[in-house]
Write an enzyme that holds these catalytic residues in place. Sequence first.
Site, PDB file in Angstrom:
ATOM      1  CB  CYS A  32      38.154 -40.224 -44.281  1.00 57.00           C
ATOM      2  SG  CYS A  32      39.455 -40.901 -43.221  1.00 57.00           S
ATOM      3  NE  ARG A  90      49.131 -53.687 -55.039  1.00 59.64           N
ATOM      4  CZ  ARG A  90      49.060 -53.381 -53.742  1.00 59.64           C
ATOM      5  NH1 ARG A  90      48.865 -52.135 -53.348  1.00 59.64           N
ATOM      6  NH2 ARG A  90      49.187 -54.329 -52.833  1.00 59.64           N
ATOM      7  CG  ASP A 125      44.553 -49.280 -41.184  1.00 60.82           C
ATOM      8  OD1 ASP A 125      45.532 -49.697 -40.547  1.00 60.82           O
ATOM      9  OD2 ASP A 125      44.391 -49.508 -42.391  1.00 60.82           O
ATOM     10  CE1 TYR A 168      49.235 -48.071 -52.926  1.00 62.96           C
ATOM     11  CE2 TYR A 168      49.609 -47.480 -55.221  1.00 62.96           C
ATOM     12  CZ  TYR A 168      49.095 -48.351 -54.267  1.00 62.96           C
ATOM     13  OH  TYR A 168      48.465 -49.501 -54.655  1.00 62.96           O
ATOM     14  CB  CYS A 169      53.148 -48.390 -48.775  1.00 65.09           C
ATOM     15  SG  CYS A 169      52.604 -49.331 -47.324  1.00 65.09           S
ATOM     16  CB  CYS A 185      30.056 -30.013 -42.868  1.00 64.59           C
ATOM     17  SG  CYS A 185      31.371 -31.069 -43.516  1.00 64.59           S
ATOM     18  CB  CYS A 198      36.123 -41.914 -35.587  1.00 60.85           C
ATOM     19  SG  CYS A 198      36.695 -40.685 -36.776  1.00 60.85           S
TER      20      CYS A 198
END
Length: 375
Positions: free
Chosen positions: A332, A136, A279, A21-22, A319, A263
Amino acid sequence: MKNVNLLIKPASSLCNLRCRYCFYADVSDNREVKSMGVMSRETAGALIKAAFATADEHGAVSFAFQGGEPTVAGLDFFRDFVAMVSAFRPLDRQVSYALQTNGMALNEEWTHFLKENQFLVGLSVDGYRELHDHYRVDTKGEGTYGRVAKALALLQKFEVETNLLCVVTGQCAKHPQKTYASMKKLGVRYLQFIPCLDPLEEQRGRAVYSLTPKLYGDFLCGLFDQWYRDWAEGHYTSVRLFDDYVHLAMGEPASTCAASGGCGSYFVVEADGGVYPCDFYVLDRWRMGDVHTDSLKQLANDETASEFLRQGRLRPSRCASCRWVPLCNGGCRRDWTGGADDTENYYCESFRRFFEYAADRIGEIAWQERRSRMR
């Protein structure tokens, strides 16, 4: 800047595992240059100097290393990096180090270095053995749980401060109790659970490892029950997301940008010196500049950074009328879906269900924490 937080990719997207799933392999597949290789000494030096030039007097600089797999850069790279930090650091600047690793390269030489230089180590462990070994895997497709357990034993032997990071896949989400119990059994009291990311260019929920909103909601509720039980019995284990919600309920800041709804709390520096705002967005579109030619202060205020921060402040449209905004803060932005007028967090359903289920107990813990501080 009072504090400068850097997330450094010393080996770019290079890795000695092939996790199914990287997310960073997917990110690197979506830019012109997939891997920038291993960071040179020249680039490391430019980065260190830029960081100290940006931090205010009596400020702090955090050097956190991630990947890919950062240990692929080699122990000598890290030794040299720390030596340069010592040589360039003004006496009034504080320094801290962190390393997120899969543990494959760790041996006694590595762990001695990490202890000596007071690294905080995040070790990736996906819950229990069967789950970890399914997702993994190494370059031969073999599971790695046993090797990770040996790496953890070394870290514990050398008393290296360590936390465990679990990626929550759809399969993991079906077993919150087993996942939590297995990770606790490893003897680490600081746990972090992050939802896996679907590929950038694909519809959410279609990958074999995808985490759906329903599954994530189930997971959060089941995990919280176990965590709350331990708290109530006086056997506290830190789960970072739940800690953040308690702090927010107390009127204090969260430790993660996802929970705080903001952020721009750190810079990402790729192996070639390229600087990015997040990232999850180490993409050509969001390359802000280069540590060889640009100051971090300039990059923090340039057009690319400003646009990224502007987009991060927009918030999903739902929201505006949601009672849980003080705790959720929209989540996020990598999870925001839909168009400009109908944006929502992909996991909105998950969070609404979770807060309905756990808010009273979060408030109870927050109240008890405030009370204990007044004694």
